[in-house]
Design a protein around this motif. Structure first.
Motif, PDB file in Angstrom:
ATOM      1  N   ARG A  88      -4.648  -3.076  18.865  1.00  9.41           N
ATOM      2  CA  ARG A  88      -5.381  -1.843  18.538  1.00  9.41           C
ATOM      3  C   ARG A  88      -4.467  -0.626  18.348  1.00  9.41           C
ATOM      4  NH1 ARG A  88      -7.934  -5.673  17.857  1.00  9.41           N
ATOM      5  NH2 ARG A  88      -9.841  -6.339  18.958  1.00  9.41           N
ATOM      6  N   GLY A  89      -3.157  -0.831  18.441  1.00 12.95           N
ATOM      7  CA  GLY A  89      -2.238   0.299  18.243  1.00 12.95           C
ATOM      8  C   GLY A  89      -2.162   0.752  16.806  1.00 12.95           C
ATOM      9  N   GLY A  90      -2.540  -0.110  15.884  1.00 15.24           N
ATOM     10  CA  GLY A  90      -2.469   0.243  14.471  1.00 15.24           C
ATOM     11  C   GLY A  90      -3.438   1.325  14.066  1.00 15.24           C
ATOM     12  N   GLU A  91      -4.543   1.475  14.815  1.00 14.19           N
ATOM     13  CA  GLU A  91      -5.526   2.503  14.461  1.00 14.19           C
ATOM     14  C   GLU A  91      -4.935   3.903  14.596  1.00 14.19           C
ATOM     15  OE1 GLU A  91      -7.573   0.806  13.254  1.00 14.19           O
ATOM     16  OE2 GLU A  91      -7.802  -1.016  14.429  1.00 14.19           O
ATOM     17  N   VAL A  92      -4.082   4.092  15.595  1.00 14.06           N
ATOM     18  CA  VAL A  92      -3.437   5.395  15.795  1.00 14.06           C
ATOM     19  C   VAL A  92      -2.222   5.534  14.891  1.00 14.06           C
ATOM     20  CG1 VAL A  92      -2.284   6.887  17.476  1.00 14.06           C
ATOM     21  CG2 VAL A  92      -4.227   5.482  18.182  1.00 14.06           C
ATOM     22  N   SER A  93      -1.429   4.470  14.760  1.00 11.98           N
ATOM     23  CA  SER A  93      -0.181   4.551  13.992  1.00 11.98           C
ATOM     24  C   SER A  93      -0.441   4.842  12.523  1.00 11.98           C
ATOM     25  CB  SER A  93       0.618   3.253  14.143  1.00 11.98           C
ATOM     26  OG  SER A  93      -0.085   2.161  13.603  1.00 11.98           O
ATOM     27  N   ARG A  94      -1.544   4.306  11.967  1.00 15.95           N
ATOM     28  CA  ARG A  94      -1.800   4.597  10.547  1.00 15.95           C
ATOM     29  C   ARG A  94      -2.162   6.063  10.340  1.00 15.95           C
ATOM     30  NH1 ARG A  94      -7.679   2.948   8.202  1.00 15.95           N
ATOM     31  NH2 ARG A  94      -8.594   1.906  10.012  1.00 15.95           N
ATOM     32  N   CYS A  95      -2.794   6.673  11.351  1.00 13.99           N
ATOM     33  CA  CYS A  95      -3.105   8.107  11.250  1.00 13.99           C
ATOM     34  C   CYS A  95      -1.823   8.940  11.298  1.00 13.99           C
ATOM     35  CB  CYS A  95      -4.050   8.522  12.370  1.00 13.99           C
ATOM     36  SG  CYS A  95      -5.653   7.702  12.318  1.00 13.99           S
ATOM     37  N   PHE A  96      -0.884   8.568  12.168  1.00 14.25           N
ATOM     38  CA  PHE A  96       0.394   9.273  12.236  1.00 14.25           C
ATOM     39  C   PHE A  96       1.197   9.077  10.949  1.00 14.25           C
ATOM     40  CE2 PHE A  96      -0.336   9.513  16.838  1.00 14.25           C
ATOM     41  CZ  PHE A  96       0.117  10.808  17.082  1.00 14.25           C
ATOM     42  N   ASN A  97       1.145   7.868  10.385  1.00 11.05           N
ATOM     43  CA  ASN A  97       1.877   7.618   9.144  1.00 11.05           C
ATOM     44  C   ASN A  97       1.308   8.455   8.002  1.00 11.05           C
ATOM     45  OD1 ASN A  97       4.043   5.651   8.023  1.00 11.05           O
ATOM     46  ND2 ASN A  97       2.397   5.535   6.513  1.00 11.05           N
ATOM     47  N   LEU A  98      -0.020   8.574   7.962  1.00 12.85           N
ATOM     48  CA  LEU A  98      -0.647   9.391   6.925  1.00 12.85           C
ATOM     49  C   LEU A  98      -0.295  10.865   7.109  1.00 12.85           C
ATOM     50  CD1 LEU A  98      -2.507   9.176   4.459  1.00 12.85           C
ATOM     51  CD2 LEU A  98      -4.440   9.669   5.973  1.00 12.85           C
ATOM     52  N   ASP A 151       1.098  12.995   4.100  1.00 20.57           N
ATOM     53  CA  ASP A 151       0.223  13.986   3.470  1.00 20.57           C
ATOM     54  C   ASP A 151      -0.164  15.151   4.371  1.00 20.57           C
ATOM     55  OD1 ASP A 151      -0.605  13.453   0.662  1.00 20.57           O
ATOM     56  OD2 ASP A 151      -1.072  11.485   1.458  1.00 20.57           O
ATOM     57  N   LYS A 152       0.377  15.185   5.592  1.00 20.11           N
ATOM     58  CA  LYS A 152       0.032  16.237   6.548  1.00 20.11           C
ATOM     59  C   LYS A 152      -1.468  16.268   6.856  1.00 20.11           C
ATOM     60  CE  LYS A 152       4.273  17.471   6.901  1.00 20.11           C
ATOM     61  NZ  LYS A 152       5.025  17.058   8.105  1.00 20.11           N
ATOM     62  N   THR A 153      -2.118  15.114   6.792  1.00 18.58           N
ATOM     63  CA  THR A 153      -3.522  15.023   7.164  1.00 18.58           C
ATOM     64  C   THR A 153      -3.623  15.026   8.682  1.00 18.58           C
ATOM     65  OG1 THR A 153      -3.916  13.666   5.195  1.00 18.58           O
ATOM     66  CG2 THR A 153      -5.626  13.658   6.896  1.00 18.58           C
ATOM     67  N   ARG A 201      -3.388  10.862  -1.112  1.00 18.58           N
ATOM     68  CA  ARG A 201      -3.288   9.926  -2.229  1.00 18.58           C
ATOM     69  C   ARG A 201      -3.756   8.536  -1.790  1.00 18.58           C
ATOM     70  NH1 ARG A 201       2.620  11.054  -5.047  1.00 18.58           N
ATOM     71  NH2 ARG A 201       2.256  13.248  -5.590  1.00 18.58           N
ATOM     72  N   LEU A 202      -4.321   7.798  -2.751  1.00 17.70           N
ATOM     73  CA  LEU A 202      -4.752   6.436  -2.456  1.00 17.70           C
ATOM     74  C   LEU A 202      -3.559   5.582  -2.023  1.00 17.70           C
ATOM     75  CD1 LEU A 202      -6.842   4.157  -2.412  1.00 17.70           C
ATOM     76  CD2 LEU A 202      -6.433   3.829  -4.871  1.00 17.70           C
ATOM     77  N   SER A 203      -2.423   5.777  -2.688  1.00 21.23           N
ATOM     78  CA  SER A 203      -1.231   4.995  -2.332  1.00 21.23           C
ATOM     79  C   SER A 203      -0.791   5.296  -0.906  1.00 21.23           C
ATOM     80  CB  SER A 203      -0.086   5.290  -3.306  1.00 21.23           C
ATOM     81  OG  SER A 203       0.231   6.683  -3.306  1.00 21.23           O
ATOM     82  N   HIS A 204      -0.859   6.558  -0.497  1.00 18.27           N
ATOM     83  CA  HIS A 204      -0.459   6.929   0.860  1.00 18.27           C
ATOM     84  C   HIS A 204      -1.428   6.342   1.892  1.00 18.27           C
ATOM     85  CE1 HIS A 204       1.963  10.671  -0.639  1.00 18.27           C
ATOM     86  NE2 HIS A 204       2.446   9.509  -1.052  1.00 18.27           N
ATOM     87  N   SER A 205      -2.713   6.340   1.566  1.00 13.53           N
ATOM     88  CA  SER A 205      -3.705   5.732   2.467  1.00 13.53           C
ATOM     89  C   SER A 205      -3.449   4.234   2.601  1.00 13.53           C
ATOM     90  CB  SER A 205      -5.128   5.968   1.934  1.00 13.53           C
ATOM     91  OG  SER A 205      -5.404   7.352   1.846  1.00 13.53           O
ATOM     92  N   PHE A 206      -3.088   3.610   1.479  1.00 11.98           N
ATOM     93  CA  PHE A 206      -2.815   2.165   1.495  1.00 11.98           C
ATOM     94  C   PHE A 206      -1.564   1.847   2.326  1.00 11.98           C
ATOM     95  CE2 PHE A 206      -0.562  -1.483  -0.347  1.00 11.98           C
ATOM     96  CZ  PHE A 206      -1.507  -2.475  -0.161  1.00 11.98           C
ATOM     97  N   TYR A 207      -0.485   2.620   2.116  1.00 16.35           N
ATOM     98  CA  TYR A 207       0.741   2.386   2.897  1.00 16.35           C
ATOM     99  C   TYR A 207       0.470   2.545   4.390  1.00 16.35           C
ATOM    100  CZ  TYR A 207       3.062   3.099  -1.633  1.00 16.35           C
ATOM    101  OH  TYR A 207       3.452   3.022  -2.944  1.00 16.35           O
ATOM    102  N   SER A 208      -0.283   3.577   4.735  1.00 16.67           N
ATOM    103  CA  SER A 208      -0.578   3.835   6.154  1.00 16.67           C
ATOM    104  C   SER A 208      -1.436   2.721   6.751  1.00 16.67           C
ATOM    105  CB  SER A 208      -1.294   5.182   6.305  1.00 16.67           C
ATOM    106  OG  SER A 208      -0.488   6.231   5.813  1.00 16.67           O
ATOM    107  N   LEU A 209      -2.402   2.234   5.979  1.00 20.40           N
ATOM    108  CA  LEU A 209      -3.251   1.142   6.439  1.00 20.40           C
ATOM    109  C   LEU A 209      -2.418  -0.104   6.729  1.00 20.40           C
ATOM    110  CD1 LEU A 209      -6.251   0.123   6.793  1.00 20.40           C
ATOM    111  CD2 LEU A 209      -6.066  -0.692   4.440  1.00 20.40           C
TER     112      LEU A 209
END
Length: 332
Positions: free
Chosen positions: A100-110, A114-116, A80-88
């Protein structure tokens, strides 16, 4: 030496360097009561322009989330767009603590939302960073084309090595040697550990899938529109902040381009959110290029960077709370 101790030493060094640079920048305030001067500068700012900057910043984040989501669609994932936004936004929050830790953490949050797959989404993040680097280089090139004489004179004042100086060459040699040692060590470890080798192979496949997503986009034109729009909004953010202060509101678009170029150099430093390096370079640029009084330049930079950081903290904290609520709701 354990990995935890190494990490602690690394972040301790980053913290000390950041504090030292902020302290050095504050010395540019000639006033005895420095914090009162910063407070007075904040009160003199046009809050309407600052609120406009906050709105533009959030719009740029929404477009970035939409572009990131677009890169994952060719791999069969439709977060979802909202989930991508929250993770970003969670990633931005983490970047303020761990460079640079945010690049990995947003992937884990997503993944939590969404189990991406993390490896695939991280590959798309790398694609994003490559595209952003190209956009940034284009903007810096435009900045130098418009304000070339001033910017080159400013760069000559920076302690980054003079022609014939061996320091940059030695630094490159050390980095190259370290990369070779790392590559050989990694190869030997993978050769002996079959489980780790299988894990790395699987991770690489997902990562490669994410990297190749840009070539499998259905609407490449929309992706380009998103990318250009994001960086135009970044430019407008700098413009609105310059308009918010009496000492900078008459500088014009050339100053915005210069500020953008200098700020980009400062943000490249491996410090949390560019804190410290930004506070040193940007005031020097304003003073050297546009004759802004030293105290006003320092105060402007502190408030500009502080306002940006506050937006990221509030947006990231709210997004983290919403993400946690969604995950708990799914699990229950």
């Amino acid at each position: 030496m354990s990995s935890r101790l190494k990490a602690f030493i690394q972040y301790a060094i980053i913290f000390v360097v950041t504090i030292a640079l902020i302290w050095f920048s504050l010395q540019g305030l000639s006033e005895e009561n420095k914090w009162q001067y910063l407070k007075d500068t904040w009160q003199s700012a046009n809050k309407a322009w600052l609120l406009a900057m906050a709105g533009i910043a959030m719009l740029s984040h929404v477009l970035r989330a939409a572009r990131w989501r677009m890169l994952m669609v060719p791999s069969g994932h439709h977060p979802r767009l909202s989930h991508s936004f929250y993770s970003l936004m969670v990633g931005y929050l983490v970047n303020l603590v761990i460079p640079r830790g945010g690049e990995v953490s947003r992937c884990f949050n997503l993944y939590r939302l969404d189990k991406t797959p993390v490896d695939m989404s991280f590959g798309t993040v790398v694609v994003e960073r490559i595209v952003d680097m190209l956009c940034l280089l284009i903007l810096i090139a435009i900045s130098f084309a418009v304000e070339s004489e001033k910017l080159f004179q400013f760069i000559e004042t920076l302690p980054i090595g003079k022609p014939g100086d061996r320091l940059p060459i030695m630094l490159l040699l050390y980095i190259g040697a370290a990369c070779i040692v790392f590559a050989v060590t990694a190869f030997l470890i993978l050769r002996r550990n079959e489980k780790l080798k299988a894990f790395m192979t699987k991770t690489w496949q997902g990562f490669k899938q994410g990297l190749s997503s840009v070539f499998r986009l259905e609407n490449k034109g929309l992706f380009i529109v998103y990318s250009v729009s994001i960086w135009l909004l970044y430019f407008l953010m700098s413009y609105t902040v310059l308009q918010a202060f009496p000492s900078t509101n008459a500088l014009g678009f050339g100053a915005v381009l210069s500020l953008f170029a200098i700020g980009s150099i400062a943000m490249a430093a491996p410090l949390p959110g560019g804190t410290g390096s930004y506070h040193v370079l940007v005031p020097q640029g304003l003073v050297f290029l546009y004759s802004v009084p030293q105290s006003e330049a320092v105060a402007f930079t502190f408030i500009f960077h502080g306002w940006q950081t506050a937006i990221m903290i509030v947006g990231g904290a709210i997004s983290l709370l919403i993400s946690s609520y969604i995950v708990r709701k799914k699990n229950s």
